[in-house]
Structure formats: C-alpha cells, structure tokens
Design a protein around this motif. Structure first.
Motif, PDB file in Angstrom:
ATOM      1  N   ARG A  29       3.983   0.072  -6.512  1.00  0.00           N
ATOM      2  CA  ARG A  29       4.674  -1.221  -6.430  1.00  0.00           C
ATOM      3  C   ARG A  29       3.801  -2.374  -6.910  1.00  0.00           C
ATOM      4  NH1 ARG A  29       6.186   1.226  -1.416  1.00  0.00           N
ATOM      5  NH2 ARG A  29       4.559   0.067  -0.314  1.00  0.00           N
ATOM      6  N   ARG A  30       2.490  -2.143  -6.963  1.00  0.00           N
ATOM      7  CA  ARG A  30       1.584  -3.247  -7.261  1.00  0.00           C
ATOM      8  C   ARG A  30       0.937  -3.155  -8.635  1.00  0.00           C
ATOM      9  NH1 ARG A  30      -2.643  -3.504  -2.536  1.00  0.00           N
ATOM     10  NH2 ARG A  30      -3.570  -4.820  -4.146  1.00  0.00           N
ATOM     11  N   ALA A  31       0.542  -1.966  -9.018  1.00  0.00           N
ATOM     12  CA  ALA A  31      -0.192  -1.815 -10.283  1.00  0.00           C
ATOM     13  C   ALA A  31       0.771  -1.792 -11.463  1.00  0.00           C
ATOM     14  CB  ALA A  31      -1.019  -0.532 -10.251  1.00  0.00           C
ATOM     15  N   ILE A 217      -7.641   0.213   1.463  1.00  0.00           N
ATOM     16  CA  ILE A 217      -7.986   1.345   0.606  1.00  0.00           C
ATOM     17  C   ILE A 217      -7.150   1.294  -0.671  1.00  0.00           C
ATOM     18  CG2 ILE A 217      -8.037   3.855   0.401  1.00  0.00           C
ATOM     19  CD1 ILE A 217     -10.187   2.706   2.240  1.00  0.00           C
ATOM     20  N   THR A 218      -5.881   0.917  -0.527  1.00  0.00           N
ATOM     21  CA  THR A 218      -5.052   0.721  -1.727  1.00  0.00           C
ATOM     22  C   THR A 218      -5.635  -0.393  -2.586  1.00  0.00           C
ATOM     23  OG1 THR A 218      -3.118   1.314  -0.390  1.00  0.00           O
ATOM     24  CG2 THR A 218      -2.704   0.386  -2.558  1.00  0.00           C
ATOM     25  N   ASP A 219      -6.138  -1.451  -1.953  1.00  0.00           N
ATOM     26  CA  ASP A 219      -6.787  -2.529  -2.702  1.00  0.00           C
ATOM     27  C   ASP A 219      -7.976  -1.998  -3.504  1.00  0.00           C
ATOM     28  OD1 ASP A 219      -4.989  -4.293  -1.564  1.00  0.00           O
ATOM     29  OD2 ASP A 219      -6.383  -5.021  -0.039  1.00  0.00           O
ATOM     30  N   ALA A 220      -8.755  -1.112  -2.872  1.00  0.00           N
ATOM     31  CA  ALA A 220      -9.906  -0.529  -3.566  1.00  0.00           C
ATOM     32  C   ALA A 220      -9.449   0.294  -4.767  1.00  0.00           C
ATOM     33  CB  ALA A 220     -10.714   0.328  -2.600  1.00  0.00           C
ATOM     34  N   LEU A 221      -8.359   1.045  -4.593  1.00  0.00           N
ATOM     35  CA  LEU A 221      -7.780   1.822  -5.693  1.00  0.00           C
ATOM     36  C   LEU A 221      -7.372   0.914  -6.856  1.00  0.00           C
ATOM     37  CD1 LEU A 221      -5.425   4.388  -3.939  1.00  0.00           C
ATOM     38  CD2 LEU A 221      -7.042   4.928  -5.745  1.00  0.00           C
ATOM     39  N   HIS A 222      -6.647  -0.128  -6.511  1.00  0.00           N
ATOM     40  CA  HIS A 222      -6.150  -1.068  -7.522  1.00  0.00           C
ATOM     41  C   HIS A 222      -7.317  -1.696  -8.272  1.00  0.00           C
ATOM     42  CE1 HIS A 222      -3.123  -4.530  -8.463  1.00  0.00           C
ATOM     43  NE2 HIS A 222      -3.441  -3.817  -9.524  1.00  0.00           N
ATOM     44  N   ALA A 223      -8.353  -2.074  -7.542  1.00  0.00           N
ATOM     45  CA  ALA A 223      -9.518  -2.708  -8.165  1.00  0.00           C
ATOM     46  C   ALA A 223     -10.222  -1.756  -9.119  1.00  0.00           C
ATOM     47  CB  ALA A 223     -10.483  -3.193  -7.083  1.00  0.00           C
TER      48      ALA A 223
END
Length: 260
Positions: A29-31, A217-223
């Motif tokens: 939904r974000r990337a 953790i999703t933020d870390a993935l996205h980054a």
C-alpha cells in the motif's frame, strides 16, 4: 515501462508467514512498486525456492532477506537461489541495521518493563562464533539505546557466542531486567531456548516479544528499497556487499542444482 517487485525472503518458523504477509500487505500500500511477493523455505533455500523464484515477475526485483543480520543462508544460499529470478535482482541488506529497529527494541522492552534507572535492558541475538554480523547489529542498537533510552544499563548476549544468554542473570546489575530477542518472528529459539537459558521461572527478568508485525519494521523495509533505488540511480560503479554476494554465489552442479 520498467516494472518493479519487492521479494521478501524468510525462513519458515512458527509465525513467519503471518509476519511476512503483514509486512508485504503494508508495503504494497505504501511502496511505489508493481508487486510485493513472499517466499519462505525450511532448510534448503536453493532447492526449495528455485521454482518460486523462476515465477517472480518484474523487470527489477528488490530481494530482502527478512532477518536482523546476515547468516550462512543470506551470505551464500539465498544469493545462489536468486540466480533463478528472471529480472534484474537488487539484493538488499537484512533489516537489523536500520535505526527504526532501535525504536522497536525500546518499545518491545517497554511493553514489559518501562524504562527506569533501576532496570537493565538486555538484547538477545542469535550470534555466531565465526561471523560478526549479529554482534555488530546488537552492539549498534545497544549503543543507541544507552544514549536514547531511560534504562539504567543496556547489555547484549547471544545464543552461540559470548557473552552467552545464561550469563545475563549474573551480568545484569540492576534490580529488574527485561530481555528483548532480536528476531523478526517466533522461532524455536525465542519460544524455548532463550526462556530456558534466561531461567525465567526464577523471576527478576521479563521477556519481550520478537519484532513481529511492528509498523516500524515495514518502515525499515521501505527505506531499504528506496536506498537501493537511489544507489541504482547514482550508477557510480561501486558495488555493495549484497550486490557482490548476488553476483558471485551460484548453485553448484554437485548439488544437482547447478546452472549451465
């Protein structure tokens, strides 16, 4: 138009698929990618993942090992298996080095015992006697937590190297302690080995949950995906450690999985 896929790769564990699926759904939904796929294996990455990897779509594939630090699998077996992905593979770092993980550790610990001067925070890593990656990851977050958290002391320990988990009870100097496992999902180690070696039944040490589906953790993935995009756009000719792993590791013929 170039299509992009994020591929999350994890070892099967008690709730690993649930955790990976949750991050995949959130990241989708974000990337700004066309697809987010999940692949898990039990013990033999090349043999078990080959078929799934051959079906991964996308001109560019960001392959993320879903663990906190490099292991034998992420250094050799998974890069070899990625040779079966049809697209241009960009092999990413494990998630444990992200600053966002520091926040997850602090929150997991605080859920059990709020930070205070009379409380020890213990980070429990998998560890290895031959590779430094888990130690480096634990030391990085321990240093940040000593500066940023309100715990009286922050200690590190490991399952497979010194300081060992069973020594924590004697190394901690505060009245109370909380141990946070540096694992993404629940495993045999987090459910049985670590609690046994901490001797939780004796009291005095609380035990936190693994990182699980925490949004940071999703933020870390996205980054990490965005970092790989930026590195590709820069095109300065320098090769990352992970890119070198993906380029140089290949299945070998003696395994019956070698490529022509």
């Amino acid at each position: 138009m170039t299509t992009e896929t994020v591929l999350l790769i994890g070892r099967e564990a008690r709730n690993a698929r649930e955790v990976l699926d949750a991050h995949a759904a959130r990241l989708g939904r974000r990337a700004d990618v066309d697809e987010v796929a999940v692949a898990t294996y039990e013990s033999e990455p090349v043999r078990e993942l080959r078929g799934a990897f051959e079906r991964v779509g996308g001109d560019v594939v960001y392959a993320v090992p879903m663990c906190t630090a490099h292991t034998h699998d992420t250094l050799t077996e998974i890069p070899a298996a990625l040779s079966y992905v049809p697209g241009d593979v960009r092999y990413c770092e494990p998630l444990g080095g992200s600053p966002a993980v520091t926040e997850v550790i602090a929150e997991r610990g605080g859920e059990r015992v709020p930070a205070a001067e009379d409380v020890s925070l213990v980070l429990v890593g998998f560890g290895s006697s031959s590779k430094p990656y888990h130690r480096q990851t634990a030391d990085y977050h321990a240093a940040r937590l000593r500066e940023r958290s309100g715990y009286g002391e922050v200690l590190t320990c490991y399952l497979l190297q010194n300081p060992a988990v069973e020594c924590v009870r004697y190394n901690a100097t505060m009245d109370r302690a909380v141990a946070v496992p540096l694992f993404l999902s629940r495993t045999e180690a987090t459910e049985r080995r670590i609690p046994e070696e901490l001797e939780l039944g004796r009291g005095g040490i609380e035990y936190a949950d693994p990182f699980g589906t925490h949004p940071r953790i999703t933020d870390a993935l996205h980054a990490e995906v965005e970092k790989q995009r930026a590195l590709a756009a820069g095109d300065d000719g320098e090769e990352t450690f992970e890119a070198q792993l993906a380029r140089t590791n290949r299945p070998v013929a003696t395994d019956g999985e070698g490529r022509p």
